[in-house]
Write a protein that holds these residues in place. Structure first.
Motif, PDB file in Angstrom:
ATOM      1  N   SER A   1       0.758  -1.162  -0.065  1.00 22.30           N
ATOM      2  CA  SER A   1      -0.097  -0.073  -0.068  1.00 22.30           C
ATOM      3  C   SER A   1       0.937   1.236   0.039  1.00 22.30           C
ATOM      4  CB  SER A   1      -0.968   0.078   1.270  1.00 22.30           C
ATOM      5  OG  SER A   1      -1.634  -1.070   1.180  1.00 22.30           O
ATOM      6  N   ILE A   2       0.369   2.290  -0.429  1.00 21.89           N
ATOM      7  CA  ILE A   2       1.063   3.566  -0.755  1.00 21.89           C
ATOM      8  C   ILE A   2       0.956   4.253   0.650  1.00 21.89           C
ATOM      9  CG2 ILE A   2      -0.675   4.863  -1.666  1.00 21.89           C
ATOM     10  CD1 ILE A   2       1.295   6.170  -3.767  1.00 21.89           C
ATOM     11  N   TYR A   3       0.245   3.976   1.426  1.00 22.93           N
ATOM     12  CA  TYR A   3       0.002   4.755   2.560  1.00 22.93           C
ATOM     13  C   TYR A   3       0.349   3.969   3.732  1.00 22.93           C
ATOM     14  CZ  TYR A   3      -4.200   1.654   1.678  1.00 22.93           C
ATOM     15  OH  TYR A   3      -4.818   0.647   1.222  1.00 22.93           O
ATOM     16  N   PHE A   4       0.342   4.763   5.015  1.00 21.31           N
ATOM     17  CA  PHE A   4       0.584   4.190   6.258  1.00 21.31           C
ATOM     18  C   PHE A   4      -0.567   3.165   6.630  1.00 21.31           C
ATOM     19  CE2 PHE A   4       1.266   4.954  10.954  1.00 21.31           C
ATOM     20  CZ  PHE A   4       1.746   3.711  11.274  1.00 21.31           C
ATOM     21  N   THR A   5      -0.191   2.034   6.615  1.00 21.28           N
ATOM     22  CA  THR A   5      -1.334   1.085   7.388  1.00 21.28           C
ATOM     23  C   THR A   5      -1.094   0.622   8.679  1.00 21.28           C
ATOM     24  OG1 THR A   5      -1.352   0.181   4.710  1.00 21.28           O
ATOM     25  CG2 THR A   5      -2.503  -1.309   6.809  1.00 21.28           C
ATOM     26  N   VAL A   6      -2.132   0.847   9.366  1.00 20.98           N
ATOM     27  CA  VAL A   6      -2.157   0.469  10.927  1.00 20.98           C
ATOM     28  C   VAL A   6      -3.138  -0.615  10.957  1.00 20.98           C
ATOM     29  CG1 VAL A   6      -2.374   1.306  13.174  1.00 20.98           C
ATOM     30  CG2 VAL A   6      -1.424   2.881  11.440  1.00 20.98           C
ATOM     31  N   ASN A   7      -2.907  -1.816  11.458  1.00 25.85           N
ATOM     32  CA  ASN A   7      -3.991  -2.439  11.867  1.00 25.85           C
ATOM     33  C   ASN A   7      -4.615  -2.149  13.316  1.00 25.85           C
ATOM     34  OD1 ASN A   7      -3.242  -4.754   9.986  1.00 25.85           O
ATOM     35  ND2 ASN A   7      -1.537  -5.146  11.172  1.00 25.85           N
ATOM     36  N   ILE A   8      -5.811  -2.138  13.016  1.00 32.30           N
ATOM     37  CA  ILE A   8      -6.620  -1.826  14.344  1.00 32.30           C
ATOM     38  C   ILE A   8      -6.365  -2.631  15.377  1.00 32.30           C
ATOM     39  CG2 ILE A   8      -8.997  -1.280  15.206  1.00 32.30           C
ATOM     40  CD1 ILE A   8      -9.973  -0.381  12.486  1.00 32.30           C
ATOM     41  N   ASP A   9      -6.142  -3.905  15.322  1.00 32.69           N
ATOM     42  CA  ASP A   9      -5.901  -4.789  16.570  1.00 32.69           C
ATOM     43  C   ASP A   9      -4.763  -4.343  17.046  1.00 32.69           C
ATOM     44  OD1 ASP A   9      -8.184  -6.211  16.012  1.00 32.69           O
ATOM     45  OD2 ASP A   9      -7.446  -8.212  15.129  1.00 32.69           O
ATOM     46  N   ASP A  10      -3.709  -3.830  16.368  1.00 38.21           N
ATOM     47  CA  ASP A  10      -2.338  -3.593  16.903  1.00 38.21           C
ATOM     48  C   ASP A  10      -2.353  -2.192  18.003  1.00 38.21           C
ATOM     49  OD1 ASP A  10      -1.203  -5.746  15.822  1.00 38.21           O
ATOM     50  OD2 ASP A  10      -0.234  -4.405  14.024  1.00 38.21           O
ATOM     51  N   LEU A  11      -3.628  -1.598  17.796  1.00 36.57           N
ATOM     52  CA  LEU A  11      -3.635  -0.437  18.681  1.00 36.57           C
ATOM     53  C   LEU A  11      -4.279  -0.913  20.067  1.00 36.57           C
ATOM     54  CD1 LEU A  11      -5.677   1.858  16.118  1.00 36.57           C
ATOM     55  CD2 LEU A  11      -3.164   1.920  16.801  1.00 36.57           C
ATOM     56  N   PHE A  12      -4.391  -2.287  20.248  1.00 40.33           N
ATOM     57  CA  PHE A  12      -5.025  -2.446  21.382  1.00 40.33           C
ATOM     58  C   PHE A  12      -4.064  -3.455  22.294  1.00 40.33           C
ATOM     59  CE2 PHE A  12      -8.869  -1.458  19.197  1.00 40.33           C
ATOM     60  CZ  PHE A  12      -9.769  -1.020  20.208  1.00 40.33           C
ATOM     61  N   ASP A  13      -4.211  -3.150  23.557  1.00 40.18           N
ATOM     62  CA  ASP A  13      -3.517  -4.012  24.541  1.00 40.18           C
ATOM     63  C   ASP A  13      -4.492  -4.793  25.373  1.00 40.18           C
ATOM     64  OD1 ASP A  13      -1.844  -5.614  26.318  1.00 40.18           O
ATOM     65  OD2 ASP A  13      -1.012  -3.662  27.460  1.00 40.18           O
ATOM     66  N   GLY A  14      -4.636  -5.980  24.881  1.00 36.88           N
ATOM     67  CA  GLY A  14      -6.062  -6.533  25.396  1.00 36.88           C
ATOM     68  C   GLY A  14      -7.287  -5.895  24.910  1.00 36.88           C
ATOM     69  N   ASP A  15      -8.197  -5.301  25.854  1.00 33.90           N
ATOM     70  CA  ASP A  15      -9.306  -4.681  25.108  1.00 33.90           C
ATOM     71  C   ASP A  15      -9.330  -3.130  25.251  1.00 33.90           C
ATOM     72  OD1 ASP A  15      -9.584  -4.483  27.990  1.00 33.90           O
ATOM     73  OD2 ASP A  15     -11.489  -5.513  28.175  1.00 33.90           O
TER      74      ASP A  15
END
Length: 661
Positions: A476-490
């Motif tokens: 991808s040409i953009y910065f991709t962030v996995n939403i799941d990676d934003l979390f520590d547990g819930d």
């Protein structure tokens, strides 16, 4: 059209002095003190009736307090990683007490206008120069509003006082007595039943900001559903049955009541449909900077700035600072972020409510015709080797550009200062900078179709629901962030985990980020669109909810189907619902009404707060107390101004000897 908050002066000077009483009022648009008019004057009486609306636009539905009370402390919302302790009292029950700002203010705001509603209702027969029609309609409006405020009180604070105070009498009750929950609902039902018979289908004076027949009926269905959670019945018939009957009447006679349900959910949230939305049953009108009515209301709505993240935290790839972002607005509060449950309850493969609710693709903007931020090419971002290494973008994109997504115009309004609004969206792959090529017929510039193509160079940051490996991200040409990676547990992570500030990002609720000519306030932290207090979809949800509670699964499926069908993407079909449980209903409410001031009351009536917090919001679950937290704390200001606070109680929050009920 807007309600004009008249500053009529009345003769009862003692009334506002009563910050001591349940009638205490902090609102300043109507000042019933001094002067030579009395409530028997039609202008004064009708002005007081208009004032009964004032906390809706000036406080409840324009600032963060009520939102934090109505949505906080549930399975749907957290504080984000960059602001983890903001309003933790209401989001997590951590330190929640009688002087917590949100609950303190909402309590006072509700009571402030009940005394005004009482005065309008009690004095209607004494008004000189009034027509029978005016008396009937305006009294019915006051009953509807009184019922609304009483429903708010009993829902969030439990068995408090069913106030009989009348602002015109100048009396203060310094020794209030609590009423039962049943007494509250009996009063609410009576007011709404009577009002629904007297109100017309069209609002008084053609002013859509006034309540009308469909408002009273909608609130009646809501009240029956909320009271059903208290186990109430009426003449031997359960409130669930009553809720079903009222909701079905509204649905089956929709055209007679001027009730409408959009066949496409994207039209519901289209910017052009924000003013006087036909799906709304109850509207709080926002300020229009191009209309004289802008001067009539002291309303500056800043809700969006609490619900949207600030992509400028990654400033080297998203280069527009929040205080000069004419597209997103000033996104510098960042306090309310969705839980994993909230995001995962959507299936975006078919359900376009996902992107109509949350912004997950953050693009830049240009202002070509306005010329405010330079020429088109000056608004692009060159992808360097350093950026590819930092943001794990594929090296094949070095030397290419991230281009603007939307083009913005500006104009000076007659009343509200500079306005910023989109002229269109740049077509994918068109780098001409020629505004004649803009896609003009975009319903909502914050709704980005899911999923975003890998080569879509109009976005700098994309938060991905689908988990992507490093190799997939590099495509991808953009910065991709996995939403799941934003979390520590819930819970959201509170520090860098990938060498960037991505931990401060989150899928952002966009229902209150309006962007069209006339909606921007005097500065970019305010967006004064219309707020829907209640809309038709809620009636369908109540009908389905009541059917499920009454054991009628087919009926529940029948009423959920239109909401799901209108959310389906072109070429997709909403999955059929068969085994409809209580959780099915709660999930559908989450998809349809995320962020619409509803979740806490819904979980209360199903007595599911504690259970759902354990599943989806462990931080809140640690502090949640089943024996206390199903009612919000009584206002500390109120308790300190009455003579019997120890007897009255604070709902169990520890500042009085007991709960008081």
């Amino acid at each position: 059209m807007k309600i004009k908050f008249m500053k009529t002066k009345l003769l009862y000077t003692a009334i506002i002095a009563g910050t001591l009483s349940l009638a205490s009022c902090e609102l300043d648009e109507y000042n019933p003190t001094g002067g030579d008019a009395t409530i028997e004057s039609f202008d004064a009486w009708s002005g007081l009736e208009t004032y009964c609306y004032s906390p809706l636009s000036e406080q409840l539905y324009s600032v963060y307090d009520f939102m934090s009370v109505a949505e906080g402390g549930t399975d749907m919302w957290l504080t984000p990683g960059g602001n983890p302790d903001y309003a933790k009292q209401l989001i997590y029950y951590d330190g929640l007490t009688t002087n917590t700002n949100g609950t303190n203010k909402v309590f006072k705001q509700a009571y402030s206008c009940i005394a005004s509603c009482n005065a309008v209702i009690n004095n209607a027969d004494n008004v000189k120069g009034i027509t029978d029609y005016d008396k009937k309609i305006l009294t019915a409006e006051a009953k509807t509003l009184r019922a609304f405020y009483n429903l708010l009180l009993v829902t969030y604070y439990g068995p408090v006082t069913l106030s009989q105070e009348d602002i015109s009498k100048g009396e203060t009750n310094v020794r209030p007595v609590r009423n039962t929950v049943e007494e509250f609902y009996t009063s609410i039902i009576n007011d709404l039943t009577e009002a629904s018979k007297d109100l017309e289908v069209q609002p008084y004076g053609g002013n859509y900001a006034r309540v009308c027949k469909k408002t009273a009926l909608g609130l009646l269905a809501r009240a029956y559903a909320q009271g059903a959670g208290e186990g109430l019945s009426e003449n031997g018939v359960s409130y669930w049955q009553r809720a079903k009957d009222v909701a079905e009447d509204i649905i089956n006679n929709a055209s007679a009541y001027n009730v409408y349900l959009y066949p496409d959910v994207s039209d519901l949230w289209a910017q052009a449909n924000n003013r006087n939305n036909p799906e709304a049953l109850f509207i709080v009108s926002g300020r229009d900077a191009n209309d004289e009515s802008y001067n009539y209301v002291n309303c500056n709505n800043n809700l969006f700035t609490y619900t949207i993240c600030n992509p400028y935290k990654c400033s080297d790839i998203y280069t527009r600072a929040d205080n000069t972002n004419y597209y997103l607005g000033r996104t510098n509060n960042n306090t309310l972020a969705p839980t994993k449950y909230t995001l995962n309850v959507f299936d975006p493969s078919w359900d376009k409510r996902y992107e109509n609710t949350f912004l997950t693709a953050f693009g830049l903007f240009s202002m070509v015709d306005a010329g405010w931020v330079g020429p088109y090419n000056a608004c692009r971002v060159r992808i360097t080797k350093n950026l590819t290494e930092k943001y794990k973008i594929g090296e094949q994109y070095v030397g290419q550009y991230i281009y603007p997504y939307v083009d913005m115009a500006t104009s000076t309004s007659a009343y509200g200062g500079n306005q910023y609004y989109p002229t269109g969206v740049w077509a994918k792959g068109d780098h001409s900078g020629d505004t004649k090529n803009l896609i003009k017929d975009v319903k909502n510039v914050y709704v980005v179709d899911y999923p975003v193509a890998e080569d879509d160079d109009r976005f700098a940051i994309v938060l991905s629901r689908d988990y992507k490996t490093p190799e997939e991200k590099a495509k991808s040409i953009y910065f991709t962030v996995n939403i799941d990676d934003l979390f520590d547990g819930d819970q959201y992570k509170t520090a860098q985990f990938d060498g960037t500030n991505s931990y401060q990002l989150y899928p952002s609720l966009i229902k209150y980020d309006w962007c069209y000519n006339g909606v921007v306030g005097n500065h970019m932290q305010r967006r004064n669109g219309d707020m829907m207090v209640m809309r038709t979809a809620e009636v369908y949800l109540i009908a389905a909810e009541a059917c499920q509670q009454l054991g009628d699964q087919a009926g529940a499926a029948k009423y959920l189907k239109p909401l799901r069908d209108r959310a389906a993407r072109p070429g997709k079909t909403a999955p059929e619902l068969t085994n409809i449980t209580e959780d099915t209903i709660l999930d559908e409410y989450a998809r349809e009404m995320a962020g619409e001031f509803y979740r806490w009351s819904l979980l209360k009536r199903h007595h599911k707060l504690g259970e759902r917090l354990k599943l989806y919001n462990s931080r809140a679950a640690r502090y949640f107390n089943e024996s206390i937290h199903y009612n919000r704390p009584i206002s500390a200001d109120f308790l300190n101004q009455i003579e019997n606070k120890d007897e009255y109680g604070d709902n169990g929050y520890g500042t009085t000897p007991g709960k008081g009920y």
